[in-house]
Design an enzyme around this catalytic site. Sequence first.
Site, PDB file in Angstrom:
ATOM      1  CB  SER A 184       8.970   4.904   3.785  1.00  0.00           C
ATOM      2  OG  SER A 184       8.267   5.936   3.124  1.00  0.00           O
ATOM      3  CG  HIS A 237       9.654   2.076   0.457  1.00  0.00           C
ATOM      4  ND1 HIS A 237       9.397   0.942  -0.301  1.00  0.00           N
ATOM      5  CD2 HIS A 237       8.455   2.690   0.603  1.00  0.00           C
ATOM      6  CE1 HIS A 237       8.110   0.881  -0.582  1.00  0.00           C
ATOM      7  NE2 HIS A 237       7.506   1.938  -0.057  1.00  0.00           N
ATOM      8  CG  ASP A 262       6.149   5.342  -0.025  1.00  0.00           C
ATOM      9  OD1 ASP A 262       5.802   4.242  -0.491  1.00  0.00           O
ATOM     10  OD2 ASP A 262       6.612   5.481   1.131  1.00  0.00           O
ATOM     11  CG  MET A 316       1.946   8.586  -2.843  1.00  0.00           C
ATOM     12  SD  MET A 316       1.245   8.975  -1.241  1.00  0.00           S
ATOM     13  CE  MET A 316       2.250   7.908  -0.194  1.00  0.00           C
ATOM     14  CG  HIS A 374       5.154   1.607  -3.084  1.00  0.00           C
ATOM     15  ND1 HIS A 374       4.646   1.686  -1.809  1.00  0.00           N
ATOM     16  CD2 HIS A 374       4.168   1.066  -3.848  1.00  0.00           C
ATOM     17  CE1 HIS A 374       3.404   1.221  -1.801  1.00  0.00           C
ATOM     18  NE2 HIS A 374       3.087   0.850  -3.021  1.00  0.00           N
ATOM     19  CG  MET A 414       1.298   3.751  -3.831  1.00  0.00           C
ATOM     20  SD  MET A 414       1.557   4.401  -2.170  1.00  0.00           S
ATOM     21  CE  MET A 414       3.288   4.821  -2.286  1.00  0.00           C
ATOM     22  CG  MET A 462      -0.079  -1.611  -0.161  1.00  0.00           C
ATOM     23  SD  MET A 462       1.309  -0.516   0.198  1.00  0.00           S
ATOM     24  CE  MET A 462       0.724   0.488   1.554  1.00  0.00           C
ATOM     25  N   GLY A 494      -1.176   5.764   0.732  1.00  0.00           N
ATOM     26  CA  GLY A 494      -1.414   7.203   0.611  1.00  0.00           C
ATOM     27  C   GLY A 494      -0.750   8.037   1.689  1.00  0.00           C
ATOM     28  N   GLY A 541       2.337   6.705   8.853  1.00  0.00           N
ATOM     29  CA  GLY A 541       1.845   6.805  10.225  1.00  0.00           C
ATOM     30  C   GLY A 541       0.477   6.205  10.500  1.00  0.00           C
ATOM     31  CG  ASP A 546       4.880   0.160   2.327  1.00  0.00           C
ATOM     32  OD1 ASP A 546       5.017   0.848   3.352  1.00  0.00           O
ATOM     33  OD2 ASP A 546       4.867   0.639   1.168  1.00  0.00           O
ATOM     34  N   GLY A 566       2.623   0.682   8.748  1.00  0.00           N
ATOM     35  CA  GLY A 566       2.415   0.385  10.167  1.00  0.00           C
ATOM     36  C   GLY A 566       3.434  -0.574  10.759  1.00  0.00           C
TER      37      GLY A 566
HETATM   38  C1  DX5 Z   1       2.017   4.367   2.421  1.00  0.00           C
HETATM   39  C2  DX5 Z   1       3.424   4.129   1.955  1.00  0.00           C
HETATM   40  C3  DX5 Z   1       4.352   3.658   3.009  1.00  0.00           C
HETATM   41  C4  DX5 Z   1       4.528   4.624   4.162  1.00  0.00           C
HETATM   42  C5  DX5 Z   1       4.763   3.782   5.385  1.00  0.00           C
HETATM   43  O1  DX5 Z   1       1.215   4.618   1.323  1.00  0.00           O
HETATM   44  O2  DX5 Z   1       3.447   3.156   0.924  1.00  0.00           O
HETATM   45  O3  DX5 Z   1       5.611   3.299   2.466  1.00  0.00           O
HETATM   46  O4  DX5 Z   1       5.590   5.512   4.007  1.00  0.00           O
HETATM   47  O5  DX5 Z   1       4.761   4.623   6.496  1.00  0.00           O
HETATM   48  P1  DX5 Z   1       4.646   4.041   7.967  1.00  0.00           P
HETATM   49  O6  DX5 Z   1       5.813   3.116   8.165  1.00  0.00           O
HETATM   50  O7  DX5 Z   1       4.712   5.260   8.816  1.00  0.00           O
HETATM   51  O8  DX5 Z   1       3.349   3.300   8.044  1.00  0.00           O
HETATM   52 ZN    ZN Z   2       5.470   2.374   0.224  1.00  0.00          ZN
END
Ligand code: DX5
Ligand code: ZN
Length: 216
Positions: free
Chosen positions: A7, A32, A34, A36, A65, A67, A136, A141, A144, A174, A176
């Site tokens: 990501s 990936h 993201d 938002m 993705h 969101m 998820m 959002g 980390g 997706d 952690g």
């Molecule tokens: C969170 C995103 C993830 C995020 C994952 O809303 O959808 O794709 O970047 O980040 P890590 O791998 O650090 O949890």
């Molecule tokens: Zn994502």
Amino acid sequence: MGIIAPSILSADFTRLGEELNQIEQAGADWIHIDVMDGRFVPNITYGPIIVEACKRASNLVLDVHLMIEKPDLIIPEFARAGADYISVHAEACPHLHRSLQLIKSFNAKAGVALNPATPLSTIEWIVDQLDFILIMSVNPGFGGQKFIDTSIQKISALSDLLKEKKSTAIIQVDGGINKDSINAVSSAGATSFVAGSAIFNTKDYAKAILNLRQNM
Ligand code: DX5
Ligand code: ZN
């Protein structure tokens, strides 16, 4: 072999082209992206212009993705910008079947993302429309965050549902994902793994990706 989808949320945006190059050299499969909107999720990131830039800078599959609220209004722009896979959130789409049809009308692969609290029953009657499902394993959002353990059972149940419906849809996970959490989700049936901080917050991306593959 699993699909590793770094990501770019955790990438250094002052050098995005270089980061994309390095991630490709390091053995990533997808990128990936993201998106938002500050409404569906509290954070704001980037739009089609960044997808278009990624397309020019990389040969990898672009996995977008969304969101965002009302994704149908802007799905065409993301598809035209070069998105290969597009996922929308079930919680943001009152007409989920229609949103999937819209994605497919641009020859992109269509997926539904489910928040940790959203039941699998939301997709039960549209499984035949799905190329992938994004589970998820954190609240969307931010990068980390800590992996939510109940996602493992949810992925197992999804895996059973897909078998029952004779679907070959990809299960993506997706949030952690790191060397400690990847084995359980892989054993439960996930085959596409999004990882942001576990890759971009290290010095050696190839080593980080190998580390994920070896722990699947
Ligand atoms: C969170 C995103 C993830 C995020 C994952 O809303 O959808 O794709 O970047 O980040 P890590 O791998 O650090 O949890
Ligand atoms: Zn994502």
